[in-house]
Design a protein around this motif. Structure first.
Motif, PDB file in Angstrom:
ATOM      1  N   ARG A 143       0.834  -1.208   0.000  1.00  0.00           N
ATOM      2  CA  ARG A 143       0.000   0.000   0.000  1.00  0.00           C
ATOM      3  C   ARG A 143       0.864   1.252   0.000  1.00  0.00           C
ATOM      4  O   ARG A 143       0.561   2.234  -0.693  1.00  0.00           O
ATOM      5  CB  ARG A 143      -0.927  -0.008   1.215  1.00  0.00           C
ATOM      6  N   ILE A 144       1.927   1.229   0.786  1.00  0.00           N
ATOM      7  CA  ILE A 144       2.825   2.384   0.820  1.00  0.00           C
ATOM      8  C   ILE A 144       3.488   2.558  -0.537  1.00  0.00           C
ATOM      9  O   ILE A 144       3.582   3.675  -1.046  1.00  0.00           O
ATOM     10  CB  ILE A 144       3.855   2.248   1.961  1.00  0.00           C
ATOM     11  N   GLN A 145       3.940   1.464  -1.132  1.00  0.00           N
ATOM     12  CA  GLN A 145       4.522   1.546  -2.475  1.00  0.00           C
ATOM     13  C   GLN A 145       3.527   2.161  -3.447  1.00  0.00           C
ATOM     14  O   GLN A 145       3.898   2.985  -4.290  1.00  0.00           O
ATOM     15  CB  GLN A 145       4.923   0.150  -2.964  1.00  0.00           C
ATOM     16  N   GLY A 146       2.267   1.783  -3.320  1.00  0.00           N
ATOM     17  CA  GLY A 146       1.230   2.311  -4.196  1.00  0.00           C
ATOM     18  C   GLY A 146       0.971   3.794  -4.010  1.00  0.00           C
ATOM     19  O   GLY A 146       0.510   4.470  -4.926  1.00  0.00           O
ATOM     20  N   ALA A 147       1.270   4.298  -2.842  1.00  0.00           N
ATOM     21  CA  ALA A 147       1.051   5.715  -2.555  1.00  0.00           C
ATOM     22  C   ALA A 147       2.195   6.594  -3.068  1.00  0.00           C
ATOM     23  O   ALA A 147       2.055   7.817  -3.133  1.00  0.00           O
ATOM     24  CB  ALA A 147       0.879   5.930  -1.052  1.00  0.00           C
ATOM     25  N   LEU A 148       3.300   5.966  -3.421  1.00  0.00           N
ATOM     26  CA  LEU A 148       4.464   6.715  -3.899  1.00  0.00           C
ATOM     27  C   LEU A 148       4.434   6.850  -5.419  1.00  0.00           C
ATOM     28  O   LEU A 148       3.891   6.002  -6.116  1.00  0.00           O
ATOM     29  CB  LEU A 148       5.761   6.009  -3.489  1.00  0.00           C
ATOM     30  N   THR A 149       5.048   7.904  -5.900  1.00  0.00           N
ATOM     31  CA  THR A 149       5.202   8.071  -7.346  1.00  0.00           C
ATOM     32  C   THR A 149       6.387   7.218  -7.812  1.00  0.00           C
ATOM     33  O   THR A 149       7.185   6.742  -6.995  1.00  0.00           O
ATOM     34  CB  THR A 149       5.490   9.544  -7.703  1.00  0.00           C
ATOM     35  N   ASP A 150       6.493   7.048  -9.128  1.00  0.00           N
ATOM     36  CA  ASP A 150       7.633   6.301  -9.679  1.00  0.00           C
ATOM     37  C   ASP A 150       8.951   6.945  -9.255  1.00  0.00           C
ATOM     38  O   ASP A 150       9.903   6.259  -8.890  1.00  0.00           O
ATOM     39  CB  ASP A 150       7.564   6.241 -11.211  1.00  0.00           C
ATOM     40  N   GLN A 151       8.996   8.261  -9.300  1.00  0.00           N
ATOM     41  CA  GLN A 151      10.218   8.979  -8.925  1.00  0.00           C
ATOM     42  C   GLN A 151      10.551   8.736  -7.449  1.00  0.00           C
ATOM     43  O   GLN A 151      11.709   8.518  -7.090  1.00  0.00           O
ATOM     44  CB  GLN A 151      10.070  10.471  -9.193  1.00  0.00           C
ATOM     45  N   GLN A 152       9.556   8.743  -6.579  1.00  0.00           N
ATOM     46  CA  GLN A 152       9.797   8.497  -5.155  1.00  0.00           C
ATOM     47  C   GLN A 152      10.275   7.069  -4.922  1.00  0.00           C
ATOM     48  O   GLN A 152      11.157   6.834  -4.099  1.00  0.00           O
ATOM     49  CB  GLN A 152       8.527   8.774  -4.351  1.00  0.00           C
ATOM     50  N   ARG A 153       9.714   6.116  -5.633  1.00  0.00           N
ATOM     51  CA  ARG A 153      10.174   4.734  -5.506  1.00  0.00           C
ATOM     52  C   ARG A 153      11.631   4.610  -5.949  1.00  0.00           C
ATOM     53  O   ARG A 153      12.417   3.900  -5.325  1.00  0.00           O
ATOM     54  CB  ARG A 153       9.262   3.777  -6.277  1.00  0.00           C
ATOM     55  N   ARG A 154      11.992   5.323  -7.025  1.00  0.00           N
ATOM     56  CA  ARG A 154      13.394   5.312  -7.474  1.00  0.00           C
ATOM     57  C   ARG A 154      14.304   5.893  -6.401  1.00  0.00           C
ATOM     58  O   ARG A 154      15.365   5.344  -6.102  1.00  0.00           O
ATOM     59  CB  ARG A 154      13.557   6.089  -8.777  1.00  0.00           C
TER      60      ARG A 154
ATOM     61  N   LEU B 209      13.777   5.991  -3.211  1.00  0.00           N
ATOM     62  CA  LEU B 209      13.819   5.043  -2.101  1.00  0.00           C
ATOM     63  C   LEU B 209      14.764   3.891  -2.420  1.00  0.00           C
ATOM     64  O   LEU B 209      15.548   3.467  -1.572  1.00  0.00           O
ATOM     65  CB  LEU B 209      12.411   4.530  -1.804  1.00  0.00           C
ATOM     66  N   ARG B 210      14.708   3.396  -3.652  1.00  0.00           N
ATOM     67  CA  ARG B 210      15.631   2.328  -4.073  1.00  0.00           C
ATOM     68  C   ARG B 210      17.076   2.796  -3.983  1.00  0.00           C
ATOM     69  O   ARG B 210      17.942   2.087  -3.491  1.00  0.00           O
ATOM     70  CB  ARG B 210      15.326   1.875  -5.505  1.00  0.00           C
ATOM     71  N   GLN B 211      17.329   4.019  -4.468  1.00  0.00           N
ATOM     72  CA  GLN B 211      18.685   4.563  -4.417  1.00  0.00           C
ATOM     73  C   GLN B 211      19.160   4.706  -2.973  1.00  0.00           C
ATOM     74  O   GLN B 211      20.293   4.403  -2.651  1.00  0.00           O
ATOM     75  CB  GLN B 211      18.747   5.925  -5.129  1.00  0.00           C
ATOM     76  N   HIS B 212      18.277   5.164  -2.129  1.00  0.00           N
ATOM     77  CA  HIS B 212      18.634   5.352  -0.714  1.00  0.00           C
ATOM     78  C   HIS B 212      18.931   4.004  -0.034  1.00  0.00           C
ATOM     79  O   HIS B 212      19.771   3.939   0.850  1.00  0.00           O
ATOM     80  CB  HIS B 212      17.497   6.068   0.019  1.00  0.00           C
ATOM     81  N   ALA B 213      18.221   2.969  -0.458  1.00  0.00           N
ATOM     82  CA  ALA B 213      18.378   1.658   0.158  1.00  0.00           C
ATOM     83  C   ALA B 213      19.631   0.937  -0.317  1.00  0.00           C
ATOM     84  O   ALA B 213      20.061  -0.029   0.318  1.00  0.00           O
ATOM     85  CB  ALA B 213      17.147   0.800  -0.131  1.00  0.00           C
ATOM     86  N   GLN B 214      20.230   1.402  -1.411  1.00  0.00           N
ATOM     87  CA  GLN B 214      21.437   0.748  -1.913  1.00  0.00           C
ATOM     88  C   GLN B 214      22.626   1.092  -1.045  1.00  0.00           C
ATOM     89  O   GLN B 214      22.746   2.207  -0.541  1.00  0.00           O
ATOM     90  CB  GLN B 214      21.720   1.185  -3.358  1.00  0.00           C
ATOM     91  N   PRO B 215      23.527   0.104  -0.859  1.00  0.00           N
ATOM     92  CA  PRO B 215      24.728   0.373  -0.063  1.00  0.00           C
ATOM     93  C   PRO B 215      25.560   1.467  -0.729  1.00  0.00           C
ATOM     94  O   PRO B 215      25.656   1.514  -1.952  1.00  0.00           O
ATOM     95  CB  PRO B 215      25.493  -0.950  -0.057  1.00  0.00           C
ATOM     96  N   GLN B 216      26.108   2.313   0.074  1.00  0.00           N
ATOM     97  CA  GLN B 216      26.923   3.431  -0.445  1.00  0.00           C
ATOM     98  C   GLN B 216      28.314   3.006  -0.757  1.00  0.00           C
ATOM     99  O   GLN B 216      28.931   2.225  -0.261  1.00  0.00           O
ATOM    100  CB  GLN B 216      26.938   4.572   0.573  1.00  0.00           C
TER     101      GLN B 216
END
Length: 130
Positions: free
Chosen positions: A110-121, A123-130
């Motif tokens: 549901r949270i994923q559904g509330a986000l835009t494609d750009q926000q999901r991107r 979030l994915r970038q933030h979740a990747q190891p630095q």
């Protein structure tokens, strides 16, 4: 995608901590954490906070029922045990665990559904190891 799910899972894992008597972030705090990463708009903040609150109510009830069943199951253990009663309670406990898992997965979806494609991107970038 796996990292995204893991990040959202980590952000939401405090739902399970309340049942264990551990401190947890309130839905508003969880929304603010997500907002810091993906910049939610006001409607998204309200919607996601409602989702978190609704899910917490459901999971709290499930945890309560699970605790009661665990205690009842423990009461069945002894030299004069009833195998059918133990199996019945264990099966019910497994079903509740499945409901809890489903509720957690549904909340993430549901949270994923509330986000835009750009926000999901983001979030994915933030979740990747630095």
């Amino acid at each position: 995608m796996v990292r995204l799910v893991l990040f959202v899972s980590a952000a939401l894992c405090s739902l399970s901590l309340v049942a264990q008597g551990m401190p947890q972030a309130q839905p508003h705090q969880q929304v603010k954490q997500l907002d810091a990463v993906v910049k939610l708009d006001a409607q998204q903040e309200r919607d996601i906070e409602r989702m978190l609150t609704d899910s917490r109510e459901k999971t709290d009830k499930l945890y309560g029922r699970m605790q009661a069943l665990k205690m009842a199951l423990g009461g069945e253990i002894g030299p004069e045990f009833d195998e059918d009663a133990i199996r019945e309670k264990a099966k019910a406990l497994g079903e509740l665990s499945g409901e809890l898992t489903a509720e957690t997965a549904l909340l993430q979806a549901r949270i994923q559904g509330a986000l835009t494609d750009q926000q999901r991107r983001k979030l994915r970038q933030h979740a990747q190891p630095q």
